[in-house]
Each structure stands twice: as C-alpha cells, then as structure tokens.
Design a protein around this motif. Structure first.
Motif, PDB file in Angstrom:
ATOM      1  N   SER A 155       0.291  -1.503  -0.032  1.00 33.53           N
ATOM      2  CA  SER A 155      -0.196  -0.015   0.210  1.00 33.53           C
ATOM      3  C   SER A 155       0.336   1.324  -0.014  1.00 33.53           C
ATOM      4  O   SER A 155       0.366   2.765  -0.039  1.00 33.53           O
ATOM      5  CB  SER A 155      -1.462  -0.070   1.582  1.00 33.53           C
ATOM      6  OG  SER A 155       0.076   0.143   2.484  1.00 33.53           O
ATOM      7  N   ASP A 156       2.197   0.983   0.634  1.00 33.10           N
ATOM      8  CA  ASP A 156       2.919   1.944   0.257  1.00 33.10           C
ATOM      9  C   ASP A 156       3.706   3.022  -0.941  1.00 33.10           C
ATOM     10  O   ASP A 156       4.584   3.370  -0.896  1.00 33.10           O
ATOM     11  CB  ASP A 156       3.997   2.532   1.640  1.00 33.10           C
ATOM     12  CG  ASP A 156       4.324   0.861   1.660  1.00 33.10           C
ATOM     13  OD1 ASP A 156       4.474   0.161   1.368  1.00 33.10           O
ATOM     14  OD2 ASP A 156       6.084   0.922   2.556  1.00 33.10           O
ATOM     15  N   ILE A 174       0.392  12.901  -0.411  1.00 36.64           N
ATOM     16  CA  ILE A 174      -0.538  11.663  -0.702  1.00 36.64           C
ATOM     17  C   ILE A 174       0.815  10.502   0.822  1.00 36.64           C
ATOM     18  O   ILE A 174       1.461  10.857   0.693  1.00 36.64           O
ATOM     19  CB  ILE A 174       0.171  10.416  -1.670  1.00 36.64           C
ATOM     20  CG1 ILE A 174      -0.850  10.721  -3.056  1.00 36.64           C
ATOM     21  CG2 ILE A 174      -0.133   8.831  -1.505  1.00 36.64           C
ATOM     22  CD1 ILE A 174      -0.094   9.602  -3.841  1.00 36.64           C
ATOM     23  N   PHE A 182       4.062   2.576  -5.298  1.00 33.26           N
ATOM     24  CA  PHE A 182       2.905   3.142  -7.150  1.00 33.26           C
ATOM     25  C   PHE A 182       4.025   2.872  -7.695  1.00 33.26           C
ATOM     26  O   PHE A 182       5.397   2.990  -7.651  1.00 33.26           O
ATOM     27  CB  PHE A 182       2.928   4.695  -6.333  1.00 33.26           C
ATOM     28  CG  PHE A 182       2.299   5.099  -5.196  1.00 33.26           C
ATOM     29  CD1 PHE A 182       0.714   4.961  -5.681  1.00 33.26           C
ATOM     30  CD2 PHE A 182       2.655   5.559  -3.783  1.00 33.26           C
ATOM     31  CE1 PHE A 182       0.408   5.370  -4.660  1.00 33.26           C
ATOM     32  CE2 PHE A 182       1.898   5.373  -3.262  1.00 33.26           C
ATOM     33  CZ  PHE A 182       0.169   5.393  -3.303  1.00 33.26           C
ATOM     34  N   GLY A 238      -4.562   3.928 -12.966  1.00 39.17           N
ATOM     35  CA  GLY A 238      -4.334   4.742 -12.239  1.00 39.17           C
ATOM     36  C   GLY A 238      -4.435   5.532 -13.215  1.00 39.17           C
ATOM     37  O   GLY A 238      -4.952   6.232 -13.694  1.00 39.17           O
ATOM     38  N   ILE A 244      -5.855   6.943  -8.101  1.00 41.81           N
ATOM     39  CA  ILE A 244      -5.120   5.945  -7.917  1.00 41.81           C
ATOM     40  C   ILE A 244      -5.145   4.875  -7.764  1.00 41.81           C
ATOM     41  O   ILE A 244      -5.460   3.608  -7.882  1.00 41.81           O
ATOM     42  CB  ILE A 244      -3.313   7.012  -7.579  1.00 41.81           C
ATOM     43  CG1 ILE A 244      -3.236   7.815  -7.992  1.00 41.81           C
ATOM     44  CG2 ILE A 244      -2.544   6.085  -7.299  1.00 41.81           C
ATOM     45  CD1 ILE A 244      -2.576   8.726  -7.887  1.00 41.81           C
ATOM     46  N   PHE A 245      -5.551   4.629  -6.264  1.00 44.63           N
ATOM     47  CA  PHE A 245      -6.385   3.419  -5.459  1.00 44.63           C
ATOM     48  C   PHE A 245      -7.532   2.471  -6.467  1.00 44.63           C
ATOM     49  O   PHE A 245      -7.211   1.014  -5.747  1.00 44.63           O
ATOM     50  CB  PHE A 245      -6.524   4.194  -3.825  1.00 44.63           C
ATOM     51  CG  PHE A 245      -5.760   4.706  -3.746  1.00 44.63           C
ATOM     52  CD1 PHE A 245      -4.275   4.200  -3.447  1.00 44.63           C
ATOM     53  CD2 PHE A 245      -6.178   5.664  -3.003  1.00 44.63           C
ATOM     54  CE1 PHE A 245      -2.959   5.106  -3.071  1.00 44.63           C
ATOM     55  CE2 PHE A 245      -4.937   6.388  -1.590  1.00 44.63           C
ATOM     56  CZ  PHE A 245      -3.526   6.067  -2.055  1.00 44.63           C
ATOM     57  N   LYS A 291      -6.571  10.732  -5.350  1.00 44.78           N
ATOM     58  CA  LYS A 291      -6.416   9.376  -4.965  1.00 44.78           C
ATOM     59  C   LYS A 291      -6.979   8.349  -5.447  1.00 44.78           C
ATOM     60  O   LYS A 291      -7.109   7.334  -5.526  1.00 44.78           O
ATOM     61  CB  LYS A 291      -6.115   9.844  -3.080  1.00 44.78           C
ATOM     62  CG  LYS A 291      -4.732  10.688  -3.303  1.00 44.78           C
ATOM     63  CD  LYS A 291      -4.670  11.582  -1.744  1.00 44.78           C
ATOM     64  CE  LYS A 291      -4.910  10.011  -0.504  1.00 44.78           C
ATOM     65  NZ  LYS A 291      -5.014  10.796   0.841  1.00 44.78           N
ATOM     66  N   HIS A 347      -2.044   2.241  -8.425  1.00 46.79           N
ATOM     67  CA  HIS A 347      -1.224   1.796  -6.835  1.00 46.79           C
ATOM     68  C   HIS A 347       0.078   0.634  -7.309  1.00 46.79           C
ATOM     69  O   HIS A 347      -1.408  -0.631  -7.725  1.00 46.79           O
ATOM     70  CB  HIS A 347      -2.030   1.865  -5.901  1.00 46.79           C
ATOM     71  CG  HIS A 347      -2.490   1.822  -4.462  1.00 46.79           C
ATOM     72  ND1 HIS A 347      -3.143   1.145  -3.893  1.00 46.79           N
ATOM     73  CD2 HIS A 347      -1.228   2.474  -4.210  1.00 46.79           C
ATOM     74  CE1 HIS A 347      -2.643   1.382  -2.345  1.00 46.79           C
ATOM     75  NE2 HIS A 347      -1.164   1.700  -2.577  1.00 46.79           N
TER      76      HIS A 347
END
Length: 228
Positions: free
Chosen positions: A46-47, A225, A49, A210, A204-205, A201, A134
């Motif tokens: 999750s951290d 972010i 990209f 994306g 992206i998520f 966001k 992501h």
C-alpha cells in the motif's frame, strides 16, 4: 512491520533485486513483490506506486541511466518504469530505479532534479508524462507475454527474463500497451491541491491504469499522498 533502513534513505544494494535489461516493467513488478515479502514495504504494497514514464512520441530523455554511453548518462527511452515508495511520518518519498546510476534508492526531489531535469528546456515532443498506478492494483492487473520484444519473425530483440511471463489475476496475458500508451489528452489538467487530491487519490487507488499526470505534477502529487 519492522522499521526499514530505506525509510531513512540508507543506500540499499540494487543487486538484491532481479534486473533484466530492457524489461523495466517486469523488474519493477518483481521489485514490488520483494519489497513486500521482505518487510521493506507494507505486506500488501500500500506504500508503493508504480510509475510509467512515456509520451505520445515514445521519446523520453532521462539522465543518469546505466545504459547510456555518455558521461551525463542520458538515454532516450521509449518508456521507462520506476517505483516510488512513500513513508510514515511525512518523510520524503523515495524512488527505486534499477536502471539509474544515482543512489539506490533516491529521494524523490533529487531523482526529479537529476533524472527528469525539469529546468532543462526540451522540445515539446520530449515532454514526459507519468502514469501513476497503486502497486496493489498493478500487482493484480499487470500482464506481459513479452510480445513487444519480438521482431516480425518472432526473434527476440533483447533476451527475455528467465522467469515465466507475468499473467494477471484475471487471466489476462498481455496489457503492457495499455500502461505505456500515455497521452497528454488523458493527463490531469487542473493543479493537484487540497480540493482535487481526494478524487485523484481515489482514481490512483482504484483504477486499473491509475492516473496520468504531467512532469511538473509528480512531486506535487506525492507531497499530498500519505499513509493513513
């Protein structure tokens, strides 16, 4: 999760990660997997990209690339792929680029300054665009059977990785073109600010491919972010 040395920007050996020249998309896929499995990133990524860099002409100049034969390390790629990791506590995001001669990893601001060189005046054909995906979405959805690396007779232009081609969770065998086809018409036009960041966001998520942003928006995006 154990505290990672990468969060303090200590140099990590790039040699610990799989690297096949000219297959940057697969290198980044495996890099994300290893960062998660080794506890350097969050288990689900999750951290992390994944960032595809290209443009309509598929001509993007990047500096400090190992493949270059020039002193300044400039290469004109058709596309390139990097990983950006955000950190707890507001630490600066870091870039992991296995093809770069810069420190591994590098703070995002340094990477942009040295590799993208936004202050360097380019003809419009060479302006870079960034598709930000992501990592958890990318790891589920990305697929490549490496067809783009074969000539018309079916011979390899560059030797492929030893591992099996990457197949998406839904069985898709090739969608690389959808990731590397990047147009300014699809880029976010408005400034990324407190009013727009929520919708950006969300895209992206959740979106398979994306969002596309311009090079002057990359640092702006990642400054807003955060891990929640």
């Amino acid at each position: 999760m154990a505290t990672s040395t990468m969060e303090h920007h200590t140099t990590v050996e790039a040699s610990l990660f799989n690297h096949t020249p000219y297959y940057c998309e697969e290198n980044v896929y495996l890099l994300c997997k290893k960062l998660c499995s080794d506890g350097i990133a969050n288990p689900e990524g999750s951290d992390l990209f994944v960032v595809f860099i290209s443009n309509e002409k598929k001509q993007i100049p990047l500096w400090h690339q190992k493949a270059s034969k020039r002193a300044d390390g400039i290469v004109l790629w058709d596309y390139h792929v990097i990983c950006i990791k955000i950190n707890q506590g507001g630490d600066t995001p870091i870039v992991l680029d296995l093809d770069s001669s810069l420190p591994f990893p590098s703070p995002l601001a340094s990477y942009v300054s040295e590799t993208i060189r936004p202050s360097f005046q380019l003809f419009s054909d060479y302006n870079r665009l960034f598709r930000v995906v992501h990592a958890p979405v990318f790891l589920r959805c990305f697929a490549s059977d490496r067809r783009h690396m074969k000539d018309s007779d079916g011979n390899w232009n560059e030797e492929p990785p030893l591992h099996e081609p990457i197949v998406a969770e839904d069985g898709t065998v090739h969608n690389l073109n959808e990731y590397i086809t990047i147009s300014s018409a699809n880029a976010i036009i408005d400034a990324i600010n407190s009013d727009s960041i929520s919708s950006v966001k969300d895209a992206i998520f959740t979106q398979k491919y994306g969002v596309v942003i311009k090079e002057n928006q990359l640092e702006e995006l990642f400054s807003q972010i955060s891990l929640e």
